[in-house]
Design a protein around this motif. Structure first.
Motif, PDB file in Angstrom:
ATOM      1  N   PHE A  66       0.839  -1.200   0.000  1.00 19.04           N
ATOM      2  CA  PHE A  66       0.000   0.000   0.000  1.00 19.04           C
ATOM      3  C   PHE A  66       0.876   1.253   0.000  1.00 19.04           C
ATOM      4  CE2 PHE A  66      -2.527   3.326   2.075  1.00 19.04           C
ATOM      5  CZ  PHE A  66      -3.662   3.277   1.292  1.00 19.04           C
ATOM      6  N   GLY A  67       0.541   2.182  -0.911  1.00 21.77           N
ATOM      7  CA  GLY A  67       1.282   3.435  -0.992  1.00 21.77           C
ATOM      8  C   GLY A  67       2.446   3.414  -1.961  1.00 21.77           C
ATOM      9  N   TYR A  68       2.760   2.245  -2.498  1.00 24.44           N
ATOM     10  CA  TYR A  68       3.866   2.138  -3.456  1.00 24.44           C
ATOM     11  C   TYR A  68       3.312   1.976  -4.882  1.00 24.44           C
ATOM     12  CZ  TYR A  68       7.172   1.561   0.367  1.00 24.44           C
ATOM     13  OH  TYR A  68       7.943   1.766   1.493  1.00 24.44           O
ATOM     14  N   LYS A  69       4.206   2.136  -5.830  1.00 23.23           N
ATOM     15  CA  LYS A  69       3.814   1.981  -7.225  1.00 23.23           C
ATOM     16  C   LYS A  69       3.413   0.532  -7.500  1.00 23.23           C
ATOM     17  CE  LYS A  69       6.768   5.606  -9.195  1.00 23.23           C
ATOM     18  NZ  LYS A  69       7.846   5.889 -10.184  1.00 23.23           N
ATOM     19  N   ASP A  70       2.578   0.387  -8.544  1.00 24.53           N
ATOM     20  CA  ASP A  70       2.212  -0.964  -8.968  1.00 24.53           C
ATOM     21  C   ASP A  70       3.451  -1.724  -9.442  1.00 24.53           C
ATOM     22  OD1 ASP A  70      -0.362  -0.231  -8.498  1.00 24.53           O
ATOM     23  OD2 ASP A  70      -1.112  -0.706 -10.505  1.00 24.53           O
ATOM     24  N   PRO A  71       3.475  -3.025  -9.211  1.00 26.16           N
ATOM     25  CA  PRO A  71       4.580  -3.818  -9.754  1.00 26.16           C
ATOM     26  C   PRO A  71       4.438  -3.943 -11.270  1.00 26.16           C
ATOM     27  CG  PRO A  71       2.910  -5.266  -8.837  1.00 26.16           C
ATOM     28  CD  PRO A  71       2.482  -3.866  -8.501  1.00 26.16           C
ATOM     29  N   THR A  72       5.528  -4.231 -11.934  1.00 25.61           N
ATOM     30  CA  THR A  72       5.448  -4.566 -13.365  1.00 25.61           C
ATOM     31  C   THR A  72       4.825  -5.948 -13.480  1.00 25.61           C
ATOM     32  OG1 THR A  72       7.417  -3.254 -13.875  1.00 25.61           O
ATOM     33  CG2 THR A  72       6.759  -4.946 -15.477  1.00 25.61           C
ATOM     34  N   TYR A  91      -6.189 -15.767 -23.097  1.00 27.35           N
ATOM     35  CA  TYR A  91      -5.713 -15.110 -21.883  1.00 27.35           C
ATOM     36  C   TYR A  91      -6.391 -15.726 -20.669  1.00 27.35           C
ATOM     37  CZ  TYR A  91      -4.865 -11.437 -18.454  1.00 27.35           C
ATOM     38  OH  TYR A  91      -4.493 -10.741 -17.320  1.00 27.35           O
ATOM     39  N   ASP A  92      -5.588 -16.111 -19.687  1.00 30.05           N
ATOM     40  CA  ASP A  92      -6.088 -16.729 -18.457  1.00 30.05           C
ATOM     41  C   ASP A  92      -5.781 -15.774 -17.304  1.00 30.05           C
ATOM     42  OD1 ASP A  92      -6.927 -18.347 -16.452  1.00 30.05           O
ATOM     43  OD2 ASP A  92      -5.400 -19.906 -16.737  1.00 30.05           O
ATOM     44  N   ASP A  93      -6.806 -15.077 -16.817  1.00 32.98           N
ATOM     45  CA  ASP A  93      -6.541 -13.999 -15.849  1.00 32.98           C
ATOM     46  C   ASP A  93      -6.308 -14.513 -14.436  1.00 32.98           C
ATOM     47  OD1 ASP A  93      -9.035 -14.753 -15.101  1.00 32.98           O
ATOM     48  OD2 ASP A  93     -10.008 -12.840 -15.520  1.00 32.98           O
ATOM     49  N   THR A  94      -5.784 -13.637 -13.595  1.00 33.59           N
ATOM     50  CA  THR A  94      -5.595 -13.901 -12.173  1.00 33.59           C
ATOM     51  C   THR A  94      -5.687 -12.562 -11.452  1.00 33.59           C
ATOM     52  OG1 THR A  94      -4.187 -14.998 -10.533  1.00 33.59           O
ATOM     53  CG2 THR A  94      -3.083 -13.752 -12.271  1.00 33.59           C
ATOM     54  N   THR A  95      -5.167 -12.482 -10.216  1.00 35.14           N
ATOM     55  CA  THR A  95      -5.320 -11.238  -9.443  1.00 35.14           C
ATOM     56  C   THR A  95      -3.973 -10.762  -8.912  1.00 35.14           C
ATOM     57  OG1 THR A  95      -5.728 -12.487  -7.412  1.00 35.14           O
ATOM     58  CG2 THR A  95      -7.657 -11.844  -8.713  1.00 35.14           C
ATOM     59  N   VAL A  96      -3.952  -9.484  -8.553  1.00 31.36           N
ATOM     60  CA  VAL A  96      -2.820  -8.916  -7.829  1.00 31.36           C
ATOM     61  C   VAL A  96      -3.353  -8.477  -6.460  1.00 31.36           C
ATOM     62  CG1 VAL A  96      -3.194  -6.583  -8.780  1.00 31.36           C
ATOM     63  CG2 VAL A  96      -0.954  -7.215  -7.869  1.00 31.36           C
ATOM     64  N   THR A  97      -2.569  -8.662  -5.426  1.00 33.33           N
ATOM     65  CA  THR A  97      -3.025  -8.382  -4.067  1.00 33.33           C
ATOM     66  C   THR A  97      -2.340  -7.132  -3.527  1.00 33.33           C
ATOM     67  OG1 THR A  97      -3.342 -10.744  -3.640  1.00 33.33           O
ATOM     68  CG2 THR A  97      -3.198  -9.293  -1.727  1.00 33.33           C
ATOM     69  N   PHE A  98      -3.143  -6.236  -2.973  1.00 36.95           N
ATOM     70  CA  PHE A  98      -2.611  -5.039  -2.284  1.00 36.95           C
ATOM     71  C   PHE A  98      -2.552  -5.352  -0.808  1.00 36.95           C
ATOM     72  CE2 PHE A  98      -3.943  -1.441  -5.399  1.00 36.95           C
ATOM     73  CZ  PHE A  98      -3.319  -2.123  -6.429  1.00 36.95           C
ATOM     74  N   GLU A  99      -1.354  -5.194  -0.254  1.00 35.83           N
ATOM     75  CA  GLU A  99      -1.180  -5.508   1.164  1.00 35.83           C
ATOM     76  C   GLU A  99      -0.895  -4.231   1.971  1.00 35.83           C
ATOM     77  OE1 GLU A  99       0.720  -9.964   0.723  1.00 35.83           O
ATOM     78  OE2 GLU A  99       2.089  -8.257   0.833  1.00 35.83           O
ATOM     79  N   GLU A 112      -9.095  -1.148 -11.451  1.00 35.82           N
ATOM     80  CA  GLU A 112      -8.840   0.105 -10.738  1.00 35.82           C
ATOM     81  C   GLU A 112      -9.179  -0.030  -9.250  1.00 35.82           C
ATOM     82  OE1 GLU A 112     -10.871   3.297 -12.595  1.00 35.82           O
ATOM     83  OE2 GLU A 112      -9.727   3.168 -14.469  1.00 35.82           O
ATOM     84  N   GLY A 113      -8.437   0.744  -8.459  1.00 33.17           N
ATOM     85  CA  GLY A 113      -8.669   0.753  -7.015  1.00 33.17           C
ATOM     86  C   GLY A 113      -7.375   0.827  -6.247  1.00 33.17           C
ATOM     87  N   GLU A 114      -7.409   1.396  -5.034  1.00 34.26           N
ATOM     88  CA  GLU A 114      -6.202   1.543  -4.228  1.00 34.26           C
ATOM     89  C   GLU A 114      -6.370   1.020  -2.811  1.00 34.26           C
ATOM     90  OE1 GLU A 114      -3.320   2.414  -5.400  1.00 34.26           O
ATOM     91  OE2 GLU A 114      -4.112   2.870  -7.384  1.00 34.26           O
ATOM     92  N   GLU A 115      -7.527   0.442  -2.545  1.00 38.18           N
ATOM     93  CA  GLU A 115      -7.753  -0.110  -1.215  1.00 38.18           C
ATOM     94  C   GLU A 115      -7.053  -1.473  -1.102  1.00 38.18           C
ATOM     95  OE1 GLU A 115      -9.260   1.558   1.144  1.00 38.18           O
ATOM     96  OE2 GLU A 115      -9.672   3.230  -0.241  1.00 38.18           O
ATOM     97  N   LEU A 116      -6.829  -1.904   0.128  1.00 34.94           N
ATOM     98  CA  LEU A 116      -6.247  -3.226   0.334  1.00 34.94           C
ATOM     99  C   LEU A 116      -7.193  -4.300  -0.198  1.00 34.94           C
ATOM    100  CD1 LEU A 116      -4.861  -2.861   3.993  1.00 34.94           C
ATOM    101  CD2 LEU A 116      -3.646  -2.549   1.820  1.00 34.94           C
ATOM    102  N   GLY A 117      -6.623  -5.344  -0.769  1.00 30.84           N
ATOM    103  CA  GLY A 117      -7.450  -6.431  -1.285  1.00 30.84           C
ATOM    104  C   GLY A 117      -6.918  -6.963  -2.603  1.00 30.84           C
ATOM    105  N   GLU A 118      -7.731  -7.732  -3.272  1.00 34.21           N
ATOM    106  CA  GLU A 118      -7.334  -8.346  -4.532  1.00 34.21           C
ATOM    107  C   GLU A 118      -7.963  -7.606  -5.713  1.00 34.21           C
ATOM    108  OE1 GLU A 118      -6.524 -13.012  -3.360  1.00 34.21           O
ATOM    109  OE2 GLU A 118      -8.375 -12.469  -4.418  1.00 34.21           O
TER     110      GLU A 118
END
Length: 207
Positions: A137-143, A199-207, A171-177
């Motif tokens: 949280f608060g950092y740039k998105d990963p590549t 394309y087989d999607d998945t998620t990125v998690t904001f901690e 879109e979104g900046e709250e903690l979660g997936e």
């Protein structure tokens, strides 16, 4: 009578001017010569070519109607390209093509030409974002990185050439997936005819 003369031919085994000589014998003497032309016989060859897949073994064209058993040379071009683009290079990339068989003339038969269309098919590949990608949280998105399944051996390690664009995330900046979406990610123009991308999607998690 047929027994009172002999008939001999010269140069009559190939196209061009030939000679026939009639020579008397017995009570008849003398020789009479005449010239005549032998013309090559037209042929109507046909060529067939099975399709194959990108990365697979190219098919071999087959020719029928080569009556004089002339030497056959094959040429290839993209299906709708101009005839002056024919080359002897067998197509590798996916797409629609035309093969031209040129049967060389022989002593008694004319040259013959035949064409046929064939397809080099795409092969399926699957792109999946790497699982477990996180963002603090608060950092740039990963590549956002990915894996590709189904590339032919020759293309492995060429991902930067094969793919274009970038993955995106929900879109979104709250903690979660958040879902990782395909975004602008896809095949480059160079490889678009070679692969059929899913394309087989998945998620990125904001901690």
């Amino acid at each position: 009578k047929g027994t009172d003369y002999t008939v001999a031919y010269e140069n009559n085994t190939s196209a061009g001017e030939a000679t026939v000589k009639v020579t008397g014998k017995g009570n008849y003497t003398g020789t009479v010569s005449a010239h005549f032309n032998i013309v090559r016989t037209p042929i109507s060859p046909e060529v067939t070519m099975n399709g194959y897949t990108y990365g697979g073994t190219p098919a071999t064209p087959s020719v029928s109607g080569n009556t004089g058993k002339g030497t056959v040379t094959f040429f290839y071009k993209e299906k709708d390209a101009a005839d002056d683009t024919y080359t002897e290079t067998v197509p590798k990339n996916g797409g629609e093509y035309t093969v031209k068989a040129v049967v060389a003339e022989t002593d008694l038969y004319e040259q013959g030409i035949a064409t046929a269309d064939f397809t080099v098919s795409k092969i399926p590949i699957t792109v999946k974002p790497v699982e477990g990608q996180n963002k603090s949280f608060g950092y740039k998105d990963p590549t956002l990185t990915f894996t590709a399944t189904g590339l032919i051996a020759e293309d492995e390690g060429k991902e930067s050439e094969i793919f274009a664009g970038a993955l995106s995330r929900e879109e979104g900046e709250e903690l979660g997936e958040y879902d990782i979406k395909q975004g602008t990610f896809g095949l480059s123009d160079t490889y678009a005819n070679n692969y059929d991308l899913s394309y087989d999607d998945t998620t990125v998690t904001f901690e």
